[in-house]
Design a protein around this motif. Structure first.
Motif, PDB file in Angstrom:
ATOM      1  N   ASP A 218       0.800  -1.217   0.000  1.00 51.27           N
ATOM      2  CA  ASP A 218       0.000   0.000   0.000  1.00 51.27           C
ATOM      3  C   ASP A 218       0.838   1.276   0.000  1.00 51.27           C
ATOM      4  N   GLU A 219       1.908   1.245  -0.775  1.00 50.53           N
ATOM      5  CA  GLU A 219       2.683   2.468  -0.891  1.00 50.53           C
ATOM      6  C   GLU A 219       3.395   2.492  -2.238  1.00 50.53           C
ATOM      7  N   GLN A 220       3.187   3.583  -2.971  1.00 52.28           N
ATOM      8  CA  GLN A 220       3.859   3.681  -4.252  1.00 52.28           C
ATOM      9  C   GLN A 220       5.286   4.185  -4.066  1.00 52.28           C
ATOM     10  N   VAL A 221       6.080   4.017  -5.117  1.00 52.02           N
ATOM     11  CA  VAL A 221       7.487   4.388  -5.060  1.00 52.02           C
ATOM     12  C   VAL A 221       7.715   5.541  -6.019  1.00 52.02           C
ATOM     13  N   SER A 222       8.486   6.520  -5.618  1.00 52.48           N
ATOM     14  CA  SER A 222       8.770   7.641  -6.517  1.00 52.48           C
ATOM     15  C   SER A 222       9.861   7.267  -7.505  1.00 52.48           C
ATOM     16  N   GLN A 223       9.859   7.911  -8.642  1.00 48.87           N
ATOM     17  CA  GLN A 223      10.883   7.636  -9.652  1.00 48.87           C
ATOM     18  C   GLN A 223      12.263   7.951  -9.094  1.00 48.87           C
ATOM     19  N   ARG A 224      12.325   8.988  -8.290  1.00 50.82           N
ATOM     20  CA  ARG A 224      13.596   9.359  -7.672  1.00 50.82           C
ATOM     21  C   ARG A 224      14.149   8.207  -6.843  1.00 50.82           C
ATOM     22  N   ALA A 225      13.291   7.623  -6.016  1.00 50.45           N
ATOM     23  CA  ALA A 225      13.717   6.513  -5.165  1.00 50.45           C
ATOM     24  C   ALA A 225      14.184   5.337  -6.017  1.00 50.45           C
ATOM     25  N   LEU A 226      13.473   5.081  -7.107  1.00 46.91           N
ATOM     26  CA  LEU A 226      13.871   4.001  -8.008  1.00 46.91           C
ATOM     27  C   LEU A 226      15.251   4.272  -8.587  1.00 46.91           C
ATOM     28  N   ALA A 227      15.476   5.495  -9.034  1.00 42.94           N
ATOM     29  CA  ALA A 227      16.763   5.850  -9.624  1.00 42.94           C
ATOM     30  C   ALA A 227      17.892   5.603  -8.625  1.00 42.94           C
ATOM     31  N   ASP A 228      17.718   6.074  -7.403  1.00 42.24           N
ATOM     32  CA  ASP A 228      18.752   5.888  -6.388  1.00 42.24           C
ATOM     33  C   ASP A 228      19.008   4.415  -6.129  1.00 42.24           C
ATOM     34  N   ASP A 229      17.935   3.659  -6.014  1.00 44.02           N
ATOM     35  CA  ASP A 229      18.070   2.275  -5.612  1.00 44.02           C
ATOM     36  C   ASP A 229      18.601   1.390  -6.733  1.00 44.02           C
ATOM     37  N   LEU A 230      18.277   1.733  -7.964  1.00 42.13           N
ATOM     38  CA  LEU A 230      18.722   0.916  -9.093  1.00 42.13           C
ATOM     39  C   LEU A 230      20.048   1.395  -9.671  1.00 42.13           C
ATOM     40  N   THR A 231      20.607   2.461  -9.099  1.00 41.09           N
ATOM     41  CA  THR A 231      21.842   3.045  -9.639  1.00 41.09           C
ATOM     42  C   THR A 231      21.635   3.475 -11.088  1.00 41.09           C
ATOM     43  N   LEU A 232      20.589   4.257 -11.303  1.00 39.92           N
ATOM     44  CA  LEU A 232      20.321   4.804 -12.636  1.00 39.92           C
ATOM     45  C   LEU A 232      20.157   6.315 -12.514  1.00 39.92           C
ATOM     46  N   THR A 233      20.250   7.017 -13.613  1.00 38.18           N
ATOM     47  CA  THR A 233      19.977   8.454 -13.586  1.00 38.18           C
ATOM     48  C   THR A 233      18.469   8.670 -13.725  1.00 38.18           C
ATOM     49  N   SER A 234      18.034   9.869 -13.413  1.00 37.95           N
ATOM     50  CA  SER A 234      16.595  10.143 -13.487  1.00 37.95           C
ATOM     51  C   SER A 234      16.099  10.001 -14.920  1.00 37.95           C
ATOM     52  N   GLY A 235      16.930  10.408 -15.858  1.00 39.00           N
ATOM     53  CA  GLY A 235      16.561  10.264 -17.264  1.00 39.00           C
ATOM     54  C   GLY A 235      16.370   8.811 -17.656  1.00 39.00           C
TER      55      GLY A 235
END
Lengths: 162, 162
Positions: B63-80
DNA sequence: GCTCAGCAATTGATTGCTCAGTAATTGATC
DNA sequence: GATCAATTACTGAGCAATCAATTGCTGAGC
C-alpha cells in the motif's frame, strides 16, 4: 490501498524474500563498485573501466598477444563489442592490432608503450578504490572466504549450461 | 618479445596482482550472473532484469507507491534513465504513473495487475537461477559471511564520498 | 584435393543507458 | 510574503553495448 488483493500480498511476500534481497545486494555492490572505479579512472587517467580490464589482459603476459575472441569471452562481451572497443583503443593509442600468423581469421591485440604507461597509472587508482571499498570493509578472515565463494560461483557459471 | 622492456615487466607484475584478480572475480561473477538471469527472464517472462528489479520495488509494499527518484537511487540509474524505463513499462502494461499529492514535482509508480502477475512468474525463474548459481555453489556456512561482506561493501560505498 | 560446417571479425540497425540542459515545484532564509 | 538554491522529471544528443547478417578462413570427412 489494494491490501485486499490476494495477488498483491503474494507478490509482496515474494518481493521481500531472502533470496531476492541477497542477490540484489550482490548486483548492487558490484554495480556501484564498478561505477566508482570507472569515474575515478576516467577523471585521473582518461580511460573507463572496460578499457582498463582490456589493458590488464594485454599486459599480463609480456610476450604473448591476446586474440579478440579471448578478450570477448573473458570480458563477457560479444565479438562485435570487442571490435569497436579495440577500434577506440587503437584510436586512443593504447593498443595495436596484429594479424595472427597461426590463424588468419584471428586478430591479436597488444598494448602500445603508451598503453602500458596509462595502465601503470590506472593500477594505482584502481588499487586505491578497491582497497577502500572492497578490502577494508570486509573483516580480514572473511575476505578469503569471499573470494573463494566468488570463485565457486564463477566456476558454476562456466560449467552450467542453462 | 619485449621482455627486455622494464615497463612491460612492471605492468605484467601489476596486471597479475592479487587485488586486480580478486576484484575482477567479483565483477565477472556479478556480470555473468546478471546476464544469466536476464536471458532467462527474457525467454520465459518477456521482461529483462532491470524491469524485474523495478517490479521488486513496486510490489514490496502493498500500500505504498514508489517515486521515480527513489527508483533511480536504488537501481543506480539516472533520473533520465528511469523516465524512459517507466515509459517502456507503462507501454508494456506492467506499471502505471500516479502524480504525487504530497510533492507535485514527484511522480509515483505502482504495478498494474498484469505487472504483479508477470512478477510472480518471474520470481520463480529468478529463484531457480539464483539457487543454482549463487546459493548452491557456496558452502553453507560461507553464505552468511558472503552476504554479510556484501552488506559491508555496500555500506562503505553508500557512506564514502570519493 | 574438395566440400562444407563452423568460427573470427566486421558492419548496419537497434537498444538502453548517460550527460547536459530545461521547466516546474519546493522549502529555507531574508 | 518574496527570493533563490535545490530537487524532480523530462528531453535531445551521443555513446557503447547487443543482435543479426556478412565475409573470409579453417579443418574434418569424404
Amino acid at each position: 490501498m489494494d491490501a485486499a488483493n490476494p495477488r498483491a500480498d503474494q507478490a509482496a511476500r515474494a518481493a521481500n524474500s531472502r533470496l531476492v534481497h541477497d542477490f540484489g545486494l550482490l548486483i548492487k555492490a558490484a554495480t556501484r563498485l564498478e561505477q566508482r572505479i570507472d569515474t575515478a579512472l576516467r577523471q585521473e587517467c582518461g580511460i573507463g573501466h572496460t578499457m582498463f580490464e582490456v589493458l590488464i589482459r594485454l599486459c599480463r603476459d609480456t610476450d604473448e598477444q591476446v586474440s579478440q575472441r579471448a578478450l570477448a569471452d573473458d570480458l563477457t562481451l560479444t565479438s562485435g563489442g570487442v571490435t569497436r572497443l579495440i577500434d577506440r583503443m587503437e584510436e586512443a593509442g593504447l593498443a595495436r592490432r596484429v594479424p595472427s600468423r597461426a590463424d588468419r581469421r584471428s586478430v591479436l591485440v597488444e598494448p602500445t608503450d603508451q598503453g602500458r604507461a596509462v595502465f601503470l597509472r590506472a593500477v594505482d587508482v584502481h588499487a586505491r578504490v578497491v582497497e577502500r571499498y572492497f578490502v577494508t570493509p570486509v573483516p580480514h578472515d572473511d575476505y578469503t572466504r569471499l573470494t573463494g565463494s566468488l570463485h565457486e560461483i564463477h566456476r558454476a557459471l562456466r560449467d552450467g549450461t542453462d
